[in-house]
Design a protein around this motif. Structure first.
Motif, PDB file in Angstrom:
ATOM      1  N   ALA A  57       1.178  -1.068  -0.216  1.00 35.29           N
ATOM      2  CA  ALA A  57      -0.206   0.204   0.449  1.00 35.29           C
ATOM      3  C   ALA A  57       0.414   1.070   0.209  1.00 35.29           C
ATOM      4  N   SER A  58       0.126   1.829  -1.038  1.00 38.20           N
ATOM      5  CA  SER A  58       1.446   3.712  -0.940  1.00 38.20           C
ATOM      6  C   SER A  58       0.932   4.314  -0.090  1.00 38.20           C
ATOM      7  N   ARG A  59       1.088   5.064   0.345  1.00 35.51           N
ATOM      8  CA  ARG A  59       0.959   6.090   0.892  1.00 35.51           C
ATOM      9  C   ARG A  59      -0.059   6.495   0.527  1.00 35.51           C
ATOM     10  N   GLU A  60      -0.452   7.280  -0.758  1.00 35.22           N
ATOM     11  CA  GLU A  60      -1.869   7.829  -1.748  1.00 35.22           C
ATOM     12  C   GLU A  60      -2.734   7.046  -1.178  1.00 35.22           C
ATOM     13  N   PHE A  61      -3.254   5.409  -1.137  1.00 31.03           N
ATOM     14  CA  PHE A  61      -3.460   4.609  -0.732  1.00 31.03           C
ATOM     15  C   PHE A  61      -3.984   4.641   0.385  1.00 31.03           C
ATOM     16  N   LEU A  62      -3.629   4.332   1.838  1.00 30.94           N
ATOM     17  CA  LEU A  62      -3.568   4.542   2.666  1.00 30.94           C
ATOM     18  C   LEU A  62      -4.759   5.814   3.482  1.00 30.94           C
ATOM     19  N   ASP A  63      -3.569   6.869   2.358  1.00 33.67           N
ATOM     20  CA  ASP A  63      -4.720   8.477   3.057  1.00 33.67           C
ATOM     21  C   ASP A  63      -6.108   8.134   2.635  1.00 33.67           C
ATOM     22  N   GLN A  64      -6.163   7.377   1.077  1.00 32.95           N
ATOM     23  CA  GLN A  64      -7.941   7.327   0.342  1.00 32.95           C
ATOM     24  C   GLN A  64      -8.351   6.167   1.283  1.00 32.95           C
ATOM     25  N   TYR A  65      -7.917   5.090   2.165  1.00 37.83           N
ATOM     26  CA  TYR A  65      -8.764   3.890   2.645  1.00 37.83           C
ATOM     27  C   TYR A  65      -8.387   3.664   3.996  1.00 37.83           C
ATOM     28  N   VAL A  66      -7.203   4.239   4.671  1.00 42.05           N
ATOM     29  CA  VAL A  66      -7.020   4.758   5.685  1.00 42.05           C
ATOM     30  C   VAL A  66      -6.468   5.454   6.311  1.00 42.05           C
ATOM     31  N   PRO A  67      -7.205   6.910   6.414  1.00 36.38           N
ATOM     32  CA  PRO A  67      -7.232   8.143   6.938  1.00 36.38           C
ATOM     33  C   PRO A  67      -6.771   8.094   8.239  1.00 36.38           C
ATOM     34  N   GLU A  68      -6.058   8.530   8.387  1.00 40.02           N
ATOM     35  CA  GLU A  68      -5.131   8.942  10.318  1.00 40.02           C
ATOM     36  C   GLU A  68      -6.899   9.506  10.930  1.00 40.02           C
ATOM     37  N   GLY A  69      -6.999  10.174  10.488  1.00 42.26           N
ATOM     38  CA  GLY A  69      -8.358  11.012  11.233  1.00 42.26           C
ATOM     39  C   GLY A  69      -8.111  11.574  12.530  1.00 42.26           C
ATOM     40  N   GLU A  70      -8.778  11.274  13.224  1.00 42.48           N
ATOM     41  CA  GLU A  70      -8.277  11.955  14.828  1.00 42.48           C
ATOM     42  C   GLU A  70      -7.623  11.170  15.344  1.00 42.48           C
ATOM     43  N   VAL A  71      -7.570   9.623  15.130  1.00 43.59           N
ATOM     44  CA  VAL A  71      -6.863   8.389  15.527  1.00 43.59           C
ATOM     45  C   VAL A  71      -4.859   8.657  15.736  1.00 43.59           C
ATOM     46  N   GLN A  72      -4.365   9.251  17.170  1.00 45.68           N
ATOM     47  CA  GLN A  72      -3.220   9.448  17.013  1.00 45.68           C
ATOM     48  C   GLN A  72      -2.023   8.119  16.563  1.00 45.68           C
TER      49      GLN A  72
ATOM     50  N   PHE B 100      -7.609  -0.789  21.584  1.00 51.63           N
ATOM     51  CA  PHE B 100      -7.706   0.957  22.049  1.00 51.63           C
ATOM     52  C   PHE B 100      -7.679   0.168  24.154  1.00 51.63           C
ATOM     53  N   GLU B 101      -8.796   0.647  24.072  1.00 54.99           N
ATOM     54  CA  GLU B 101      -9.911   0.853  25.506  1.00 54.99           C
ATOM     55  C   GLU B 101     -10.278  -0.628  25.553  1.00 54.99           C
ATOM     56  N   TYR B 102      -9.261  -1.533  26.358  1.00 61.16           N
ATOM     57  CA  TYR B 102      -9.889  -2.841  25.853  1.00 61.16           C
ATOM     58  C   TYR B 102     -10.209  -3.310  27.823  1.00 61.16           C
ATOM     59  N   ALA B 103     -10.406  -2.620  28.244  1.00 57.90           N
ATOM     60  CA  ALA B 103     -10.985  -2.460  29.809  1.00 57.90           C
ATOM     61  C   ALA B 103     -12.500  -1.572  29.832  1.00 57.90           C
ATOM     62  N   ASN B 104     -12.707  -1.137  28.805  1.00 56.47           N
ATOM     63  CA  ASN B 104     -14.260   0.131  28.885  1.00 56.47           C
ATOM     64  C   ASN B 104     -15.482  -0.842  28.199  1.00 56.47           C
ATOM     65  N   LEU B 105     -16.242  -0.775  28.801  1.00 56.21           N
ATOM     66  CA  LEU B 105     -17.173  -1.572  28.230  1.00 56.21           C
ATOM     67  C   LEU B 105     -17.759  -1.578  26.890  1.00 56.21           C
ATOM     68  N   PHE B 106     -18.180  -0.023  26.737  1.00 60.63           N
ATOM     69  CA  PHE B 106     -18.189   1.007  25.877  1.00 60.63           C
ATOM     70  C   PHE B 106     -17.355   0.646  24.589  1.00 60.63           C
ATOM     71  N   HIS B 107     -16.258   1.125  25.008  1.00 57.97           N
ATOM     72  CA  HIS B 107     -14.892   1.479  23.858  1.00 57.97           C
ATOM     73  C   HIS B 107     -14.636  -0.215  23.036  1.00 57.97           C
ATOM     74  N   THR B 108     -15.246  -1.861  24.036  1.00 56.27           N
ATOM     75  CA  THR B 108     -14.863  -2.890  24.173  1.00 56.27           C
ATOM     76  C   THR B 108     -16.205  -3.236  22.879  1.00 56.27           C
TER      77      THR B 108
END
Length: 378
Positions: free
Chosen positions: A51-66, A101-109
């Motif tokens: 996957a190129s950077r362009e492909f990742l930007d289109q299909y797996v953008p970073e968004g709000e995930v740090q 990520f949040e593996y112990a919180n019920l909502f996030h799990t």
């Protein structure tokens, strides 16, 4: 998958063994070639990236995930010619790869459970595919449900040598599921039970969340919604409580109160229930932190009304039966749409008591509940 090219803790340890461990140690860092793809069907050539950077930007953008572990995983992929593709262990059955990520919180799990469920449905996997965690988180009580929902569970670091998959599906991060994004992106969607929408199709409603709730309950041996009948003369009122408990290695064991006079409200509800004459009412003390998942789901299934302050425990309404009524008590510090929207997407009747602070007037709560019970014919 080359486990030795993924830097993270082993995962699956007992919580008491890893107190103080930092989250950075638990989330994966991928070296180049951590994942490889057999490219023998392609024309000969040197190793190349998947996957190129362009492909990742289109299909797996970073968004709000740090720290976007899914994007980093795909960036690590290398495509090899068949004679360079080595493997000592093959897994033939379909496998879901999940990073939490949040593996112990019920909502996030639940957002991770839902992502895994939708991934399974979209690609037509068997009802209970195998599961591999690509993270190094320790074991928590919520792992019980992961194991109930899927055929097997392993951590990536459980493999000591490279492992090859005939059919692997990468489940989206919980933060990127519609269940989570719908809280901020305004998904105008209403729901209903799968059975009702099967009898009377409506393309303006979804049964997806109801189906998911049924799947969770079925994993613990409970019947599907339409097969459950509550006694008409008895109503369980479930009051979901918040308790102190040790959640993860960086947690002090103290849970922030969302309702400062929770015990006072509970006692007022007890008094009201004990003096209710129109029909039999049981007030159930929902101390979920120290109940097994099956006990929690049973309490949800048996409840005519679910009451609680805004908190992760209310996420269980996903598994509530179609005619369950939800009453949420919302502190001014936690005025968020989570459970109003889940109720909407499930097609459940929902009411809220919005507080000016964190203290509720017990008489107001009792009055709301009395009106709800009247609407239920009690």
């Amino acid at each position: 998958m080359w486990p030795d090219r993924i830097s993270m803790s082993r995962g699956g340890e007992r919580l008491e063994e890893v107190i103080g461990r930092e989250e950075e140690e638990e989330l994966p860092e991928f070296q180049s070639g951590a994942f490889e793809l057999d490219g023998s069907d392609y024309s000969a050539g040197e190793e190349r990236v998947l996957a190129s950077r362009e492909f990742l930007d289109q299909y797996v953008p970073e968004g709000e995930v740090q720290r976007h572990t899914m994007r980093a995983l795909f960036a690590s992929f290398r495509v090899l010619q068949g004679n360079h593709f080595e493997c000592q262990e093959w897994i033939d059955e379909p496998v879901l790869l999940v990073t939490r990520f949040e593996y112990a919180n019920l909502f996030h799990t639940v957002t991770d459970w839902y992502s895994a469920y939708v991934s399974s449905r979209v690609v037509g996997l068997p009802n209970r595919p195998h599961l591999v965690f690509v993270d190094g988180h320790c074991k928590t009580p919520l792992e019980e449900t992961w194991r109930a929902l899927f055929s097997s569970l392993k951590y990536a670091k459980n493999f000591s040598t490279p492992v090859c998959f005939r059919h692997v599906i990468f489940s989206p991060l919980g933060y990127e599921t519609a269940l989570f994004k719908g809280l901020t992106e305004g998904i105008n969607c209403h729901g209903g039970s799968a059975h009702d929408l099967w009898l009377k199709p409506d393309d303006q409603k979804t049964a997806r969340l109801s189906e998911f709730g049924e799947m969770v309950r079925a994993a613990f041996g409970f019947p599907v919604d339409r097969q459950v009948e509550r006694p008409p003369s008895v109503h369980n009122i479930l009051f979901v409580r918040r308790e102190d408990y040790l959640a993860h290695p960086r947690h002090g064991g103290k849970v922030e109160s969302r309702l400062s006079n929770e015990q006072e409200v509970f006692e007022s509800l007890q008094n009201w229930a004990s003096s209710h004459r129109e029909c039999k009412v049981n007030l159930v003390n929902g101390l979920f932190a120290h109940m097994s998942m099956k006990e929690q789901l049973r309490a949800i299934q048996d409840a005519s009304v679910i009451i609680g302050a805004h908190g992760a425990g209310l996420t269980h309404i996903i598994s509530a039966l179609p005619k369950t009524v939800i009453l949420e008590i919302i502190s001014s510090l936690f005025r968020r749409p989570h459970f109003a929207l889940i109720a909407q997407w499930k097609g459940l009747e929902y009411y809220a008591i919005n507080l000016s602070g964190s203290r509720a007037n017990p008489e107001v709560v009792v009055d709301h509940l009395s009106r709800i019970m009247t609407s239920l014919g009690c």
